[in-house]
Design a protein around this motif. Structure first.
Motif, mmCIF file in Angstrom:
data_model
loop_
_atom_site.group_PDB
_atom_site.id
_atom_site.type_symbol
_atom_site.label_atom_id
_atom_site.label_comp_id
_atom_site.label_asym_id
_atom_site.label_seq_id
_atom_site.Cartn_x
_atom_site.Cartn_y
_atom_site.Cartn_z
ATOM 1 N N GLY A 15 0.790 -1.225 0.000
ATOM 2 C CA GLY A 15 0.000 0.000 0.000
ATOM 3 C C GLY A 15 0.821 1.273 0.000
ATOM 4 O O GLY A 15 0.411 2.287 -0.581
ATOM 5 N N VAL A 125 0.978 5.293 5.404
ATOM 6 C CA VAL A 125 0.720 3.862 5.223
ATOM 7 C C VAL A 125 1.804 3.132 6.013
ATOM 8 O O VAL A 125 2.927 2.985 5.547
ATOM 9 C CB VAL A 125 0.769 3.462 3.732
ATOM 10 C CG1 VAL A 125 0.383 1.989 3.572
ATOM 11 C CG2 VAL A 125 -0.173 4.340 2.909
ATOM 12 N N PHE A 142 -2.323 -4.346 4.006
ATOM 13 C CA PHE A 142 -1.578 -3.455 3.116
ATOM 14 C C PHE A 142 -1.087 -4.160 1.849
ATOM 15 O O PHE A 142 -0.399 -3.548 1.025
ATOM 16 C CB PHE A 142 -0.377 -2.867 3.855
ATOM 17 C CG PHE A 142 -0.747 -2.138 5.115
ATOM 18 C CD1 PHE A 142 -1.427 -0.926 5.056
ATOM 19 C CD2 PHE A 142 -0.447 -2.668 6.354
ATOM 20 C CE1 PHE A 142 -1.782 -0.256 6.213
ATOM 21 C CE2 PHE A 142 -0.802 -2.006 7.525
ATOM 22 C CZ PHE A 142 -1.475 -0.796 7.453
ATOM 23 N N PRO A 144 -1.963 -5.572 -1.704
ATOM 24 C CA PRO A 144 -3.059 -5.488 -2.669
ATOM 25 C C PRO A 144 -3.442 -6.871 -3.190
ATOM 26 O O PRO A 144 -2.631 -7.807 -3.171
ATOM 27 C CB PRO A 144 -2.469 -4.609 -3.785
ATOM 28 C CG PRO A 144 -1.003 -4.800 -3.686
ATOM 29 C CD PRO A 144 -0.718 -4.985 -2.228
#
Length: 321
Positions: A15, A125, A142, A144
């Motif tokens: 992320g 993040v 975090f 994807p």
């Protein structure tokens, strides 16, 4: 017309990288992502390029065999070599170099670009690539979906019919708050009948693979499989005493197989074939032999349904999944 670049290994993409790239894209007219790779990388550069292309289809993504940008020494020789490499892959002048690590500033200087440092403390993040590699499950929010297949733990329920695979799969998925891939063979037989051919078995195996690839992106750390093509291959052995070459080419095996023993009563539910004792034993022996032949990690699960559940949890913990 402004040109920007983002360098990194993206091993793995997370992320923080996504936020960096999206911010950079909003600040320049053209953005190039440079994926740095080395031959001994844990995740091949080509895989990471595919991650980037899927996440950012409108951006230019290139892979280059070069050290991590964090490890390039800030000496004239090293920076000069870096600038020459960049000239080959990015002939246009670079106006801005975006990074979350201050160690990349000398690279910007070497390119004659403005250095733009974004979220160096990872406050926006809170994750780093090293965190994901060390403990992917802790960093799961975090990661994807496109990357999750590389880090999710797939756990497959394996073994003959009428051993409680489906019920146990559902309970394990519920226990861990995640998803499971239902047994497509049952759905197929309910739709088309029990007069199966080898082509039918290949269709079942291929469809199960496609379902797994789709759901592994949506799961929560673990994905449970109610059988997989290794089990379908054993069905081919039982039904036809041979198997299609497709089954030998299947190589996306699970990280752990739970082989359910035949110490439960056989129940005919209308989609089952082998209920007599000898054929049931043969089915179990072939199921186990397939796991042995493939060299996968597996544990035999026996007992009542409650004992099966507890034994499955213990096997998952023992495997570190």
């Amino acid at each position: 017309m402004t040109h920007g670049v983002v360098f990194g290994r993206f091993m793995p993409l997370h992320g923080g990288h996504i936020a960096l790239v999206r911010t950079a894209r909003a600040l320049v007219d053209h953005l190039t992502i440079v994926v740095c790779w080395q031959p001994d990388d844990e995740v091949p550069g080509a895989v990471r390029v595919q991650w980037m292309l899927e996440m950012f289809p409108s951006l230019r993504v290139v892979a280059h065999c070069m050290p991590s940008p964090h490890s390039i020494l800030p000496s004239p020789d090293h920076l000069g070599a870096f600038a020459a490499q960049m000239q080959e892959i990015h002939p246009e002048p670079v106006d801005r170099l975006f990074a979350s690590d201050a160690r990349q500033e000398p690279l910007a200087v070497a390119l004659g670009a403005r250095f733009v440092l974004l979220d160096p403390d990872h406050a926006g993040v809170p994750v780093r690539s090293a965190d994901v590699r060390t403990d992917p499950l802790a960093s799961w929010p975090f990661i994807p979906p496109v990357v999750r297949s590389a880090y999710a733990s797939t756990i497959c329920l394996h073994g003959p019919e009428s051993t409680g695979k489906t019920t146990l799969t559902r309970r394990l998925a519920e226990h861990f708050g995640t998803l499971y891939v239902p047994e497509y063979g049952r759905t197929y037989c309910e739709q088309y009948g029990l007069d199966l051919t080898m082509d039918d078995l290949v269709t079942i195996g291929r469809t199960h693979c496609a379902m797994t690839a789709a759901l592994v992106r949506l799961c929560r750390q673990r994905l449970f499989l109610d059988t997989d093509p290794l089990m379908t291959a054993v069905w081919a052995d039982m039904l036809f005493q041979q198997r299609d070459p497709w089954f030998e080419r299947f190589d996306t095996t699970a990280k752990l197989y739970l082989l359910l023993d035949i110490d439960m009563p056989w129940i005919d539910d209308g989609t089952r074939f082998f209920g007599d004792r000898d054929r049931r034993r043969q089915f179990f022996d072939l199921s186990r032999a397939e796991l042995e032949r493939r060299g996968v990690v597996y544990r035999v699960i026996r007992g009542t349904f409650e004992e099966r559940f507890e034994n499955a949890l213990a096997a998952i913990e023992e495997a570190g999944l």
